[in-house]
Design a protein around this motif. Structure first.
Motif, PDB file in Angstrom:
ATOM      1  N   LEU A 228     -17.279 -27.281   6.385  1.00  0.00           N
ATOM      2  CA  LEU A 228     -17.019 -28.571   5.753  1.00  0.00           C
ATOM      3  C   LEU A 228     -17.965 -29.641   6.285  1.00  0.00           C
ATOM      4  CD1 LEU A 228     -13.168 -29.086   5.365  1.00  0.00           C
ATOM      5  CD2 LEU A 228     -14.862 -28.580   3.624  1.00  0.00           C
ATOM      6  N   ILE A 229     -18.154 -29.655   7.607  1.00  0.00           N
ATOM      7  CA  ILE A 229     -19.047 -30.654   8.205  1.00  0.00           C
ATOM      8  C   ILE A 229     -20.477 -30.448   7.713  1.00  0.00           C
ATOM      9  CG2 ILE A 229     -20.041 -31.472  10.380  1.00  0.00           C
ATOM     10  CD1 ILE A 229     -17.356 -30.750  11.710  1.00  0.00           C
ATOM     11  N   GLY A 230     -20.914 -29.183   7.705  1.00  0.00           N
ATOM     12  CA  GLY A 230     -22.269 -28.895   7.236  1.00  0.00           C
ATOM     13  C   GLY A 230     -22.458 -29.225   5.762  1.00  0.00           C
ATOM     14  N   ILE A 231     -21.467 -28.835   4.952  1.00  0.00           N
ATOM     15  CA  ILE A 231     -21.558 -29.100   3.512  1.00  0.00           C
ATOM     16  C   ILE A 231     -21.531 -30.600   3.235  1.00  0.00           C
ATOM     17  CG2 ILE A 231     -20.293 -28.873   1.325  1.00  0.00           C
ATOM     18  CD1 ILE A 231     -19.430 -26.083   2.320  1.00  0.00           C
ATOM     19  N   TYR A 232     -20.678 -31.323   3.993  1.00  0.00           N
ATOM     20  CA  TYR A 232     -20.616 -32.771   3.800  1.00  0.00           C
ATOM     21  C   TYR A 232     -21.974 -33.414   4.091  1.00  0.00           C
ATOM     22  CZ  TYR A 232     -19.425 -37.673   4.506  1.00  0.00           C
ATOM     23  OH  TYR A 232     -19.396 -39.041   4.429  1.00  0.00           O
ATOM     24  N   GLY A 233     -22.616 -32.966   5.175  1.00  0.00           N
ATOM     25  CA  GLY A 233     -23.933 -33.511   5.499  1.00  0.00           C
ATOM     26  C   GLY A 233     -24.953 -33.225   4.413  1.00  0.00           C
ATOM     27  N   LEU A 234     -24.941 -32.004   3.886  1.00  0.00           N
ATOM     28  CA  LEU A 234     -25.895 -31.641   2.828  1.00  0.00           C
ATOM     29  C   LEU A 234     -25.627 -32.429   1.545  1.00  0.00           C
ATOM     30  CD1 LEU A 234     -26.053 -27.754   3.305  1.00  0.00           C
ATOM     31  CD2 LEU A 234     -27.853 -29.425   3.829  1.00  0.00           C
ATOM     32  N   ILE A 235     -24.323 -32.526   1.187  1.00  0.00           N
ATOM     33  CA  ILE A 235     -23.985 -33.251  -0.049  1.00  0.00           C
ATOM     34  C   ILE A 235     -24.320 -34.727   0.097  1.00  0.00           C
ATOM     35  CG2 ILE A 235     -22.074 -33.962  -1.541  1.00  0.00           C
ATOM     36  CD1 ILE A 235     -20.773 -31.287  -0.994  1.00  0.00           C
ATOM     37  N   ARG A 236     -23.991 -35.275   1.276  1.00  0.00           N
ATOM     38  CA  ARG A 236     -24.294 -36.691   1.522  1.00  0.00           C
ATOM     39  C   ARG A 236     -25.788 -36.952   1.439  1.00  0.00           C
ATOM     40  NH1 ARG A 236     -21.255 -41.359   1.442  1.00  0.00           N
ATOM     41  NH2 ARG A 236     -22.299 -42.953   2.707  1.00  0.00           N
ATOM     42  N   PHE A 237     -26.568 -36.012   1.965  1.00  0.00           N
ATOM     43  CA  PHE A 237     -28.023 -36.165   1.957  1.00  0.00           C
ATOM     44  C   PHE A 237     -28.592 -36.048   0.544  1.00  0.00           C
ATOM     45  CE2 PHE A 237     -32.212 -34.091   2.100  1.00  0.00           C
ATOM     46  CZ  PHE A 237     -32.935 -35.064   2.785  1.00  0.00           C
ATOM     47  N   SER A 238     -28.023 -35.128  -0.244  1.00  0.00           N
ATOM     48  CA  SER A 238     -28.579 -34.872  -1.579  1.00  0.00           C
ATOM     49  C   SER A 238     -27.925 -35.694  -2.682  1.00  0.00           C
ATOM     50  CB  SER A 238     -28.431 -33.385  -1.920  1.00  0.00           C
ATOM     51  OG  SER A 238     -27.075 -33.003  -1.924  1.00  0.00           O
ATOM     52  N   SER A 239     -26.833 -36.414  -2.359  1.00  0.00           N
ATOM     53  CA  SER A 239     -26.101 -37.129  -3.404  1.00  0.00           C
ATOM     54  C   SER A 239     -26.947 -38.230  -4.048  1.00  0.00           C
ATOM     55  CB  SER A 239     -24.807 -37.728  -2.833  1.00  0.00           C
ATOM     56  OG  SER A 239     -25.094 -38.616  -1.760  1.00  0.00           O
TER      57      SER A 239
END
Length: 411
Positions: free
Chosen positions: A173-184
Motif C-alpha cells: 500500500l505504501i509503495g503503491i501510494y507513492g507510485l500513484i501519487r507520483f504519477s497522478s
C-alpha cells in the motif's frame, strides 16, 4: 479543483489496488488454511483406518511424471512425519471410555482428554476443534475410535502467514501510494490542460464580447437621444443588458475556476446576511406577493469570505424568488448548523435536481422567456461554496418542493 481531482484519482486508484490486494491475500490465506486442515484431517483419518497407529512408510520412489507428482502432492508421508505428529487415541464403547493412548501427546493431561472426549461423544459432530486440538470420530458397532491431533504447530504457521500477509499488504500500500501519487499529476494532466484551455477561452471570449456590447449599447442610447421612436430600441436595450449580465457571470465563473478571486475568511452569520439581502429585495418580494419565513436556530456562523458568501446567498434567494409557485413562501431554516433555503416549485424529478448545478442547465428551457437568467447562477453558487470549504447541495423534499442546503465540510 485540480487538487480535488488529483485526490479523487489517488483515492479511487488506492481503493482499487487495496481491493485487489485484499482479495489476493484472503484467497492465499484461505487456501493455505484449508489445505492445512485437510492435511491434519488426512493424518487423523489414516490413524483411524489403522486403529490408532501409523502404517508403514510408503515407497520413496520418485513420481515418474509431473501429473503423478501433482496427484500425490500433500498426500504422501514419511517416517519423520510420524515422529513429528503429536496425537492421542481414545477407544470407547457405549459412550464409555475403554482406553486412552496419549504416548504421543503427553502435553495434554489425561483428565482433560477424558472431559473433552465425553463432550464429543455426547454430541453429533464427527470432526472439529477443541482449542488447538483437531479431532476426528469414527463410530463402530462394538468399539469406536476418537483421534486427537495437536495442530499447534500448524496454527502457528497459519498465524505467521497471516502476519506476513498483513505486512506485505501494508508495504505494498505504501509503495503503491507513492507510485500513484507520483504519477497522478501526469495522469490527469491532459484533462487539466483541456480545462485550462476552456477557462482561457471563456475568459478571452467574454472580454472580446464586452467591447462590441459596449458599442451597441452606446449606439442604442444615441438613437434614443436623437428622438428615434422604435420599439426595437427598447428590445435592444434589454438584450444588451442580458448579454452584459451573462458576460459578467462567465467572467466571474472563470475567475473562481482559476482561483483568482481573493478570499479573506472571517466568522459570518448566514442568517444575518440573508436578512440584509431580503431587506434589499423587499420591493421585488412585495411586487411578486412573496414572503420569507425564518425557522429553527437564530444564527448560523461559518468561517468564510463575506463578499462571496453574500453573492451565494443572493443567488439562492434570487433563484427561490424566480421559481416559487403556488405557496408564495420562501423558508429559511437553520438546524444543527445546517442552513437551508426552501420553496415550492413546479414538479421535478430526482435526476433533474442532480443536474441543477450544471452550467447552463434549465429544468424547462421555456423558462428563459419568463424568468430570465442564464443557467449559470447555481454553478457560480456551488463554486463559491467550494472555495469557502462549504458544501452546497439540492434536495427534493417533495415532488414540488425543493431546498438548497449549505453545510460546513468539517461538521
Amino acid at each position: 479543483m485540480f487538487q480535488q481531482l488529483q485526490k479523487s484519482f489517488v483515492k479511487n486508484a488506492m481503493l482499487s489496488f487495496s481491493l485487489v490486494l485484499v482479495i489476493v491475500l484472503v484467497l492465499l490465506n484461505g487456501i493455505y488454511y484449508q489445505q492445512t486442515i485437510e492435511q491434519i484431517d488426512r493424518v487423523a483419518t489414516m490413524l483411524i483406518d489403522h486403529n490408532g497407529t501409523f502404517p508403514d512408510a510408503p515407497s520413496t520412489n520418485p513420481p515418474v511424471n509431473f501429473l503423478e507428482e501433482l496427484t500425490t502432492l500433500g498426500t504422501e508421508w514419511k517416517k519423520d512425519d510420524q515422529l513429528s505428529t503429536r496425537y492421542a487415541v481414545i477407544t470407547f464403547s457405549n459412550q464409555q471410555i475403554q482406553s486412552i493412548n496419549r504416548t504421543n501427546l503427553v502435553s495434554v493431561d489425561e483428565e482433560v482428554l477424558k472431559k473433552q472426549t465425553q463432550e464429543i461423544i455426547s454430541g453429533n459432530v464427527q470432526s472439529g476443534w477443541i482449542q488447538k486440538l483437531r479431532f476426528r470420530l469414527s463410530k463402530g458397532n462394538e468399539e469406536s475410535l476418537l483421534v486427537f491431533v495437536d495442530a499447534n504447530k500448524e496454527i502457528q504457521q497459519i498465524k505467521r502467514l497471516l502476519i506476513v500477509s498483513i505486512l506485505v499488504f501494508l508495504i505494498c500500500l505504501i509503495g503503491i501510494y507513492g507510485l500513484i501519487r507520483f504519477s497522478s499529476k501526469r495522469a490527469i494532466q491532459p484533462f487539466v490542460d483541456n480545462v485550462k484551455k476552456q477557462q482561457q477561452f471563456i475568459s478571452n471570449a467574454s472580454h472580446e464580447i464586452k467591447t462590441p456590447l459596449a458599442v451597441l449599447s452606446a449606439n442604442n442610447d444615441l438613437l434614443a437621444m436623437m428622438g428615434t421612436e422604435n420599439r426595437c430600441i427598447d428590445s435592444n436595450r434589454r438584450q444588451i443588458k442580458r448579454l452584459n449580465a451573462l458576460v459578467e457571470q462567465m467572467l466571474l465563473l472563470a475567475r473562481y475556476d482559476e482561483s483568482q478571486s481573493s478570499i479573506v475568511t472571517e466568522k459570518i452569520d448566514l442568517i444575518q446576511i440573508s436578512k440584509e439581502i431580503i431587506d434589499d429585495v423587499s420591493p421585488i418580494l412585495q411586487e411578486k406577493g412573496l414572503s420569507v419565513q425564518f425557522q429553527g436556530e437564530l444564527s448560523c456562523v461559518v468561517n468564510a469570505d463575506k463578499s462571496s458568501i453574500q453573492e451565494l446567498i443572493r443567488i439562492l434567494i434570487d433563484n427561490a424568488m424566480k421559481y416559487t409557485v403556488i405557496d408564495k413562501v420562501i423558508t429559511i431554516k437553520v438546524s444543527a448548523g445546517v442552513f437551508c433555503i426552501a420553496n415550492q416549485t413546479e414538479s421535478m424529478k430526482e435526476e433533474q435536481v442532480n443536474q441543477l448545478f450544471d452550467r447552463f442547465y434549465r429544468v424547462d428551457t421555456s423558462r428563459n422567456r419568463t424568468t430570465g437568467g442564464s443557467g449559470l447562477g447555481l454553478s457560480i453558487a456551488q463554486k463559491i461554496a467550494e472555495i469557502n470549504q462549504l458544501e452546497l447541495s439540492a434536495e427534493l423534499v417533495e415532488q414540488n418542493r425543493i431546498q438548497f442546503i449549505i453545510a460546513s465540510k468539517n461538521r
